[in-house]
Design a protein around this motif. Structure first.
Motif, mmCIF file in Angstrom:
data_model
loop_
_atom_site.group_PDB
_atom_site.id
_atom_site.type_symbol
_atom_site.label_atom_id
_atom_site.label_comp_id
_atom_site.label_asym_id
_atom_site.label_seq_id
_atom_site.Cartn_x
_atom_site.Cartn_y
_atom_site.Cartn_z
ATOM 1 N N LEU A 90 0.828 -1.211 0.000
ATOM 2 C CA LEU A 90 0.000 0.000 0.000
ATOM 3 C C LEU A 90 0.858 1.254 0.000
ATOM 4 O O LEU A 90 0.553 2.233 -0.679
ATOM 5 N N CYS A 123 -10.190 -4.010 -2.586
ATOM 6 C CA CYS A 123 -10.907 -2.813 -3.051
ATOM 7 C C CYS A 123 -10.049 -1.566 -2.860
ATOM 8 O O CYS A 123 -9.984 -0.701 -3.743
ATOM 9 N N ALA A 124 -9.395 -1.484 -1.719
ATOM 10 C CA ALA A 124 -8.557 -0.321 -1.420
ATOM 11 C C ALA A 124 -7.379 -0.214 -2.385
ATOM 12 O O ALA A 124 -7.031 0.883 -2.829
ATOM 13 N N GLN A 127 -8.489 1.115 -5.611
ATOM 14 C CA GLN A 127 -8.815 2.538 -5.526
ATOM 15 C C GLN A 127 -7.592 3.395 -5.200
ATOM 16 O O GLN A 127 -7.707 4.598 -5.027
ATOM 17 N N ASN A 128 -6.419 2.740 -5.104
ATOM 18 C CA ASN A 128 -5.154 3.427 -4.829
ATOM 19 C C ASN A 128 -5.211 4.204 -3.510
ATOM 20 O O ASN A 128 -4.729 5.327 -3.414
ATOM 21 N N ARG A 129 -5.801 3.583 -2.486
ATOM 22 C CA ARG A 129 -5.898 4.222 -1.173
ATOM 23 C C ARG A 129 -4.586 4.111 -0.418
ATOM 24 O O ARG A 129 -3.840 3.149 -0.576
ATOM 25 N N ARG A 130 -4.346 5.094 0.426
ATOM 26 C CA ARG A 130 -3.154 5.110 1.275
ATOM 27 C C ARG A 130 -3.374 4.212 2.492
ATOM 28 O O ARG A 130 -4.498 3.887 2.850
ATOM 29 N N ASP A 132 -3.144 4.747 5.708
ATOM 30 C CA ASP A 132 -3.990 5.288 6.773
ATOM 31 C C ASP A 132 -5.470 5.221 6.399
ATOM 32 O O ASP A 132 -6.332 4.955 7.245
ATOM 33 N N GLU A 133 -5.782 5.415 5.130
ATOM 34 C CA GLU A 133 -7.172 5.308 4.666
ATOM 35 C C GLU A 133 -7.673 3.860 4.771
ATOM 36 O O GLU A 133 -8.824 3.619 5.131
ATOM 37 N N VAL A 134 -6.797 2.926 4.452
ATOM 38 C CA VAL A 134 -7.155 1.507 4.511
ATOM 39 C C VAL A 134 -7.419 1.104 5.958
ATOM 40 O O VAL A 134 -8.414 0.444 6.266
ATOM 41 N N GLN A 136 -8.344 3.001 8.413
ATOM 42 C CA GLN A 136 -9.583 3.632 8.838
ATOM 43 C C GLN A 136 -10.787 2.828 8.328
ATOM 44 O O GLN A 136 -11.732 2.559 9.072
ATOM 45 N N MET A 137 -10.726 2.410 7.071
ATOM 46 C CA MET A 137 -11.802 1.615 6.488
ATOM 47 C C MET A 137 -11.946 0.286 7.233
ATOM 48 O O MET A 137 -13.063 -0.138 7.566
#
Length: 147
Positions: A90, A123-124, A127-130, A132-134, A136-137
């Motif tokens: 990630l 999914c993350a 969506q190219n999530r960072r 910290d975003e992952v 949180q999800m």
């Protein structure tokens, strides 16, 4: 960060390789086996870092790993756990295929879409999530965060 891939003209997806084997195993054996890379985890990680223009210091900062532990991983003297590999993937912004290969080379289970946490991580990645975003999800879903 723009998604890149390591694929060159001679590198095929896993699905494409499986189709070639199924279509003609004898021909595959003669023509393709010598062209399949036998990279290990640390050399593949170094290649990815170079491809994504990421230094060791940047990756350490993005993954929150200790400097000593990260350099042991990079040298091949220690093998990271599955969550550490996922955090690294990630942090680099790897594709799903690159992430799965990194997990495989690390001797860990690939992400499996029938497992809720794995599906969320897949999914993350798409969506190219960072990182910290992952996390949180995952927390919002009641799943363990990447530690």
């Amino acid at each position: 960060m723009i998604k890149q891939t390591r694929k060159n003209k001679e590198e095929h997806s896993t699905d494409a390789l499986m189709r070639m084997i199924e279509a003609s195993p004898k021909q595959f054996e003669k023509q393709k086996l010598n062209g399949i890379s036998d990279k290990n985890f640390s050399s593949y990680l170094r290649d990815l870092m170079e491809d994504y223009h990421c230094t060791a210091a940047q990756l350490i900062a993005r993954t929150y790993l200790s400097k000593t532990f990260f350099y042991q991983i990079l040298s091949g003297s220690r093998m990271p756990g599955r969550d550490t590999i996922l955090k690294t993937a990630l942090a680099l912004g790897l594709t799903v295929d690159e992430t799965q290969r990194l997990l495989t080379l690390g001797g860990r289970n690939v992400l499996y879409p029938k497992v809720r946490r794995d599906a969320a991580i897949l999914c993350a990645i798409r969506q190219n999530r960072r990182l910290d975003e992952v996390n949180q999800m995952l927390e919002e879903l009641g799943e363990p965060v990447l530690s």
